[in-house]
Structures are given as structure tokens and as C-alpha cells.
Design an enzyme around this catalytic site. Structure first.
Site, short mmCIF file in Angstrom:
data_model
loop_
_atom_site.label_atom_id
_atom_site.label_comp_id
_atom_site.label_asym_id
_atom_site.label_seq_id
_atom_site.Cartn_x
_atom_site.Cartn_y
_atom_site.Cartn_z
N SER A 594 44.51 -42.69 10.83
CA SER A 594 43.48 -43.37 11.62
C SER A 594 43.17 -42.57 12.86
CB SER A 594 43.96 -44.77 12.03
OG SER A 594 43.07 -45.37 12.96
N TYR A 607 49.95 -51.07 15.78
CA TYR A 607 49.16 -50.35 14.78
C TYR A 607 49.01 -48.88 15.18
CZ TYR A 607 45.21 -49.17 11.73
OH TYR A 607 44.39 -48.58 10.81
#
Length: 717
Positions: A594, A607
Site C-alpha cells: 500500500s 494498518y
């Protein structure tokens, strides 16, 4: 075995399937070509009658010549390379029968067989039809309206028996003729005609002809008569074999008591362990896809005393031989062999593969002609593991599966022939002449160029939806076999059906997979090994998202993020690496990370830090695995909202809250903050993954590719 009876004829069938539907046939009445195709599809639906792509069927009709307007006789026949089970009119060849017969005037003899195939094109009636096959004259010189040429195991068992001609004569009281082995072609068509005429001269009306070591011809005045005649002849052959099993002694000489008997689950676990090793050996020329079966018919053969006698003989029917090679390789491993020491097992198996390759090279060199094509891949197609099962390897899954089916047919033939007499295979020279036939070589040269991922196997975690499904679809479109997986069974079943509908039955396998469970991962990779022989590409895509401030984050949420994203990537990669090392030809691991791995944003400590751990684990694996030719790379998406599972569970609400906007405003918000002002889709991530594994970046590892529309904060420094 249940009995199937046709009431109007009184015919009873136990060994073949009677599928004729009188209502359906009545709808086709008056259209002989449609009835011929209907009959063909019924015959091809029963693998006891013929294999996929095997055999041929035809019909002769009267039609109007488009040039003269006069009635002329036309033969419709399955075109080259077709399959009668799936045959459509567009897959047939239509020829002027008188022109086909006139080719006899220019036929120069058996030495010039191949030149006749090009002349078939001068006989074409329907210009939209397929190219005629080599079997065309075999049908054309028989005077019957409807003809079936099939490769039923029961008939070939007689045709391949040492005294098959006498058995055929006795069994059918002269009503089935016999033509000895010869490669299909124009001369064989003339021999069929001669056989028929010779019988007629003795007052015998034949209802079929057996081709030595090859197959069966049957016929009828109507499509239905041909169908029934075909079934009755094959049924009689099957009954004859059944009556003789055990009369000469145990089948295949009885069970070899030295081979330990394993339960089915243990057989499959052993097969899954050794399959990647075998795939590595078989891929020394080109990447191969595998198929495994422990079918009871295979086990009966490979666990028998006669395995060592019969296996080296190879197959008899040319259709079988073309797909299974000259003979199988029999592994010298115990079913209970400890396969944990991979290098030791590779060392044990290597001499057997080297010996097989040398045998194949000697076979080629001793049989080749001046104009023979160059020697092809000398590795085995069929590998027999006594006590465990059979592996087949080929350029794609469909071909590997069909090779398995054809070898089972060959086993059936050997079983029947040995029961009634003695099995005989094709002589080596005849086998070579089939395998390296210039017409077969021309077919191979016309095959489409392999796609970028042909011969490769990919497992993409979480591939039943969202980004994972998009990656799996892109890989399948590029020729890969994909292992679809998910933790949700319902979603997995839906994805599997979707993939099979789009790509066919052989393009995808499906397994349940929980990336946090080592046991689940092992089972999933075993499934990949059994389905395709191993795995070449691992894409760690499965994930979740939780958007909370560090103060609001629970320990359970933190652990769940790290278990799925970091531990999952570690466990799946570890097991994938084990398989890639067994294969020995490298591979690819692509980790879907990501933008958040490098960008610090609000409400994202769990996250974001897990993604950072994924990114660095990628670099660490790349540094470690270079010597194994295993490339490890990263794709960094951002804001992939469409069809993505990560937006469930409050993530969208959390991000919207962090940015002070509504959930509905998120897509536009994410697009506007990018340099390209673009919304990122799952297909964009799939394209990036393909860029890494598609062949152009084979010398790149440890790299990261951002697919975020351009987020300056996410640039790598």
C-alpha cells in the site's frame, strides 16, 4: 452395472450409454447433416466409445451444386482437429464425393501419402467448412451413408491382441472385417474398400471393420441405424472381454505384494509432495503443467506384477500414443518414501529421468528419416508412481489431463488384450512415423503462439473478489493456471463458477484458504500441486483494513491486522518458496502492500505499520531468494474502492472521518489528491502484477511499483 435397454429394438446395453432421444431426433428429421452431428455428439459423450478429439463420423447426402445447379453427392465429415462430442456444423468438412473418388487417378502410392492431403482441398463443396482430416478417404471409399470411426477401449483391446484378427472373426462370425495396422491415409481408405468388396465376393455383408491396433469402423443406412450398430458391436466386444477376465489368471498378473497399500488421503499427500519435483524435471525444456490421478484403473495397473512387462511396451492406438509418448517413466520410489529431504529425492530420481531422455534420444535417432522434424522434448509425459498414482505433464492443463485420460484408455486396452490373448503395442518405427509425421508437425506449427503466462501456475490469496479476482482474471487471460482461494466458501464457489464459465474447466482450481493458518496454507498448496503440479507465482493479496487512532485501537484489532497482513504474507510465501525450490526453476512472489507503507496519515497506525512490515519483508525475501531465481516485488495500490473487500467493516467510514468528508465523497476525494486525478481500479493493480511476472522484468527483484494515480508523499526516496 445397470442395464440400459432400447425398447423398440430390444437392444440391451451394459457397457455403453444409450443416449438417443427420439423426440430430439424427430425435431431434426429431414436434415441428415443435423442428425449426423446429433449422433456424433452422443457418441463423443461416452468416453468408453472414444476419447476427446478421437475418432471421426460422417454422412453422405445429395445436395445442389452451386455451380451447375445439378444434384451431386456430398460427404460431411468431422474436420481436422475437431471433437465429435462437441462437434458443430462449422467444425465439419464438406466435400464433393466424386472429386474425392477421382483422386485415386492421381494417387502415386503409399510413399506419396502426404501429398494427397493438400488435394483434399480441391474437393471442398462448402467453402466455409473446416479443413478435411487425414481420415477423409477412410470414409469416402466406403459406400455407406452414415459411418462411425471410433476408438473404443473394448474394440482396441481385441485389435491390439496378438491374435486379434482370429478373435474378431470368431466373435462376429465374419460380419466384422479386419484390416491390419497401417497409418491413416489414402491407401488405408482403399484397403477398407477392398476389405468390404472381398467379403461381398464371398456373400458376406459386413457391418463393420476392425483396424489392427487402431480402432473400429461401423455404419448404417440412417443415422440411428449407424448409432445402434456401433453400440451393439462395442457392447459385444466388451461382453467378450468381461467373460474372459480371470480365465488366464489374475488381471495384470495379480497385485504386487511388495507395494504397500496407502489410503487415499495418504496417496494424495505423497503425490502433492513429489509433484513439484517431477514438474521440475519435466520442465527442463519448457514449463510444464501437471495432472494427477489415482483412479482405480490406474492403481490396478501400477500396483500389479505385470507393470514392468507392459509399461515399456507403450500404447497401440495412434490417438493414445500421440498424447502419451513412446512409453511412461516408472518411478523407483516406495509409496511410503520419506520425501522431506528434497535434494536427496532429486538425486534419487535424476538417473531415471536421464535414462528416459537417453532412451527417447536413441528412439529418435534410430527411427528418424532424412526429412524428420527436429527431436522434440525428450522428457516423459506419463509418470507412474506405484502405490500412489499417475502424473502427466504437458504444455497446458487440458493437454496434461487428456494425456491422463488417454493413458487410462491404454491401460484398459492392455487389460483386455492380456485377458483374451497377449497385448501388442505399435512397433517403434511405426510409432515414430506417427509421432514425427510431417502432417502432425504442420499441425503443431499452426498452433497459436503461447501466451505470456502459458505453462505457469499462480496462487493469488483472496482471489474470489476485489483486487485478487482481477489479478487472477488477468493471469488466466495471459495463459496461467490459477488457484482461486478465499476464506468464504460461498464467495469461493461463485468465483470458481465464473472462472470456469469464462476460461474453461482446466484454467482454475479452487481451495479454501485462511492465510493465518499454516495448516490451511499447506493444504491449499497441496491442492495446487495436485491440480497443476506446483506453483510459480504467489501473489499475497488477502487483507483487511481497520482505520482507528492508536488510542482507539484494540489489541484484538491490532493482532488481526498483523496476523492477516504480515503473518499471512510470511506463511504463504514460506510454503510457496518450498514448492518453488522443489521445482528448481525459480518463480515470482508479488506482495500487494500500500501507499500507506511509506505515508504517515491520521487514524492509521495498525494498518499503516503492518503494511510497512509487509514492504520490508518483501525486500528481505528478495535479498534472500535471488540464488533460487525467485523474484520478490511489491505493488503499492491506494484507494482501490471498486469491488474491494477492504472497504467493508468500517474502513470507509474511518477514512471519511479522518479527512472530514462523507463516505460518498471518498472516490472523488482520493482521485483529486493524485497527480493524475485518476480513480484506481482493481484492473490497474492486476496490470501492475502482470508487469512483474509477464517476462519483461525477469531481472528485477526487490522493487516496488506504485499504482496510486501519483501521490507525491508515497514516492520512494
Amino acid at each position: 452395472m445397470s442395464e440400459i435397454t432400447k425398447q423398440s429394438t430390444g437392444a440391451t446395453f451394459r457397457n455403453v450409454s444409450y443416449l438417443w432421444d427420439e423426440t430430439k431426433a424427430a425435431e431434426l428429421a429431414g436434415d441428415e447433416v443435423a442428425l449426423f452431428i446429433y449422433r456424433s455428439n452422443l457418441l463423443g459423450a461416452d468416453l468408453r466409445l472414444t476419447n476427446y478429439g478421437g475418432g471421426n463420423t460422417s454422412v453422405k447426402i445429395t445436395d445442389k451444386d452451386p455451380l451447375t445447379g445439378l444434384e451431386t453427392e456430398v460427404m460431411w465429415i468431422k474436420g481436422s482437429g475437431g471433437d465429435i462430442g462437441t462437434l458443430k456444423k462449422s467444425g465439419c468438412a464438406a466435400l464433393y464425393l466424386d472429386r474425392l473418388h477421382s483422386l485415386e487417378n492421381v494417387y502415386r502410392g503409399i510413399e506419396f501419402e502426404d501429398e494427397m492431403v493438400e488435394l483434399f482441398n480441391h474437393c471442398i463443396f462448402d467453402l466455409a467448412s473446416k479443413a478435411p482430416s487425414i481420415d477423409t478417404p477412410l470414409h469416402g471409399f466406403l459406400p455407406f451413408k452414415h459411418i462411425d470411426h471410433l476408438h473404443p477401449d473394448a474394440a482396441i483391446a481385441i485389435a491390439a491382441a496378438k491374435d486379434g484378427k482370429q478373435i474378431t472373426e470368431d466373435l462376429f462370425q465374419g460380419e466384422i472385417g479386419w484390416v491390419g495396422w497401417q497409418r491413416p491415409g489414402f491407401d488405408l481408405g482403399l484397403q477398407l474398400r477392398d476389405c468390404l468388396e472381398e467379403a461381398a465376393s464371398r456373400g458376406i455383408r459386413l457391418k463393420g471393420i476392425m483396424l489392427g491396433s487402431h480402432g473400429l469402423f461401423t455404419w448404417g443406412d440412417t443415422s440411428y441405424e449407424s448409432y445402434i450398430n456401433t453400440l451393439e458391436v462395442i457392447e459385444k466386444c466388451a461382453d467378450y472381454l468381461e467373460a474372459h477376465y480371470g480365465k488366464k489368471g489374475p488381471v495384470f498378473g495379480g497385485t504386487n505384494t511388495a507395494i504397500p497399500v496407502l489410503e487415499a488421503e495418504l496417496r494424495r499427500k505423497q503425490a502433492a509432495k513429489v509433484a513439484p519435483i517431477l514438474r521440475g524435471f519435466c520442465s527442463s525444456y519448457q514449463k510444464m503443467i501437471g495432472h494427477f490421478t489415482d483412479d482405480v484403473r490406474v492403481l490396478e495397473f501400477i500396483n500389479s506384477n505385470d507393470l514392468s512387462k507392459l509399461a515399456p511396451l507403450g500404447t497401440s492406438c495412434p490417438d493414445h500414443f500421440l498424447r502419451t509418448k513412446i512409453s511412461p517413466l516408472v518411478l523407483e520410489l516406495s509409496p511410503e518414501e520419506d520425501l522431506s529431504d528434497v535434494k536427496a529425492i532429486q538425486a534419487r530420481l535424476q538417473p531415471g529421468f536421464e535414462s528416459y531422455r537417453q532412451m527417447y534420444s536413441d528412439y529418435y535417432n534410430s527411427c528418424k528419416h532424412d526429412n524428420s522434424p527436429a527431436m522434440r522434448d525428450p522428457n516423459p509425459v506419463v509418470i507412474l508412481y506405484p502405490g500412489v498414482g499417475m502424473f502427466t505433464f504437458s504444455k497446458d492443463k487440458t493437454t496434461a489431463r487428456l494425456a491422463s485420460e488417454y493413458y487410462i484408455n491404454a491401460v484398459n486396452v492392455m487389460k483386455g488384450a492380456e485377458a483374451i490373448s497377449e497385448y501388442t503395442s505399435l512397433p517403434r518405427q511405426e510409432a515414430f512415423n506417427i509421432e514425427y509425421w510431417l502432417l502432425e508437425e504442420a499441425k503443431l506449427q499452426r498452433m497459436p503462439k503461447p501466451k505470456a503466462l502459458s505453462g505457469r501456475v499462480a496462487l493469488i490469496t483472496g482471489s474470489a473478489g476485489g483486487i485478487g479476482k482481477a489479478i487472477a482474471k488477468r493471469f488466466a487471460e495471459e495463459g496461467a493456471c490459477v488457484v482461486i482461494n478465499d476464506i468464504n466458501l460461498e464467495r469461493l464457489e461463485g468465483a470458481k463458477a465464473e472462472f470456469q464459465a469464462k476460461f474453461g474447466r482446466d484454467a482454475a482450481a479452487s481451495v479454501l484458504l485462511d492465510v493465518t493458518s499454516a495448516e490451511s496454507i499447506v493444504m491449499a498448496l497441496e491442492g495446487a500441486a495436485l491440480a497443476f503440479g506446483g506453483v510459480d507465482i504467489i501473489v499475497n493479496n488477502a487483507g483487511i483494513s481497520i482505520s482507528k487512532s492508536i488510542a482507539e485501537h484494540s489489541i484484538e484489532e491490532w493482532d488481526r491486522l498483523y496476523d492477516i497482513l504480515v503473518k499471512g504474507q510470511f506463511l504463504v510465501s514460506k510454503e510457496g518458496i518450498n514448492i518453488m525450490r522443489k521445482q528448481g526453476f525459480g518463480g515470482d512472489i508479488v506482495n500487494i502492500v500500500s501507499k500507506n507503507a511509506v505515508v504517515a496519515g491520521p487514524n492509521n497506525p495498525g494498518y499503516g505499520s503492518a503494511k510497512a512490515a509487509q514492504a520490508h519483508l518483501t525486500r528481505l525475501m528478495a535479498a534472500e531468494l535471488g540464488a533460487d531465481k525467485i523474484r520478490v516485488n511489491t505493488v503499492n495500490p491506494d484507494a482501490v474502492i471498486s469491488d474491494s473487500n477492504i472497504w467493508a467493516g468500517g474502513w470507509a467510514e474511518g477514512r471519511a472521518k479522518a479527512y472530514g468528508i462523507t463516505v460518498e465523497e471518498l472516490p472523488a476525494y482520493y482521485a483529486k489528491r493524485t497527480l493524475l486525478n485518476e480513480i484506481i481500479l482493481p484492473d490497474d493493480i492486476a496490470n501492475a502484477c502482470f508487469a512483474f511476472v509477464g517476462g519483461l522484468l525477469n531481472k528485477s527483484t526487490g522493487n516496488a511499483l506504485n499504482v496510486d494515480g501519483g501521490v507525491a508523499m508515497g514516492f520512494y526516496r
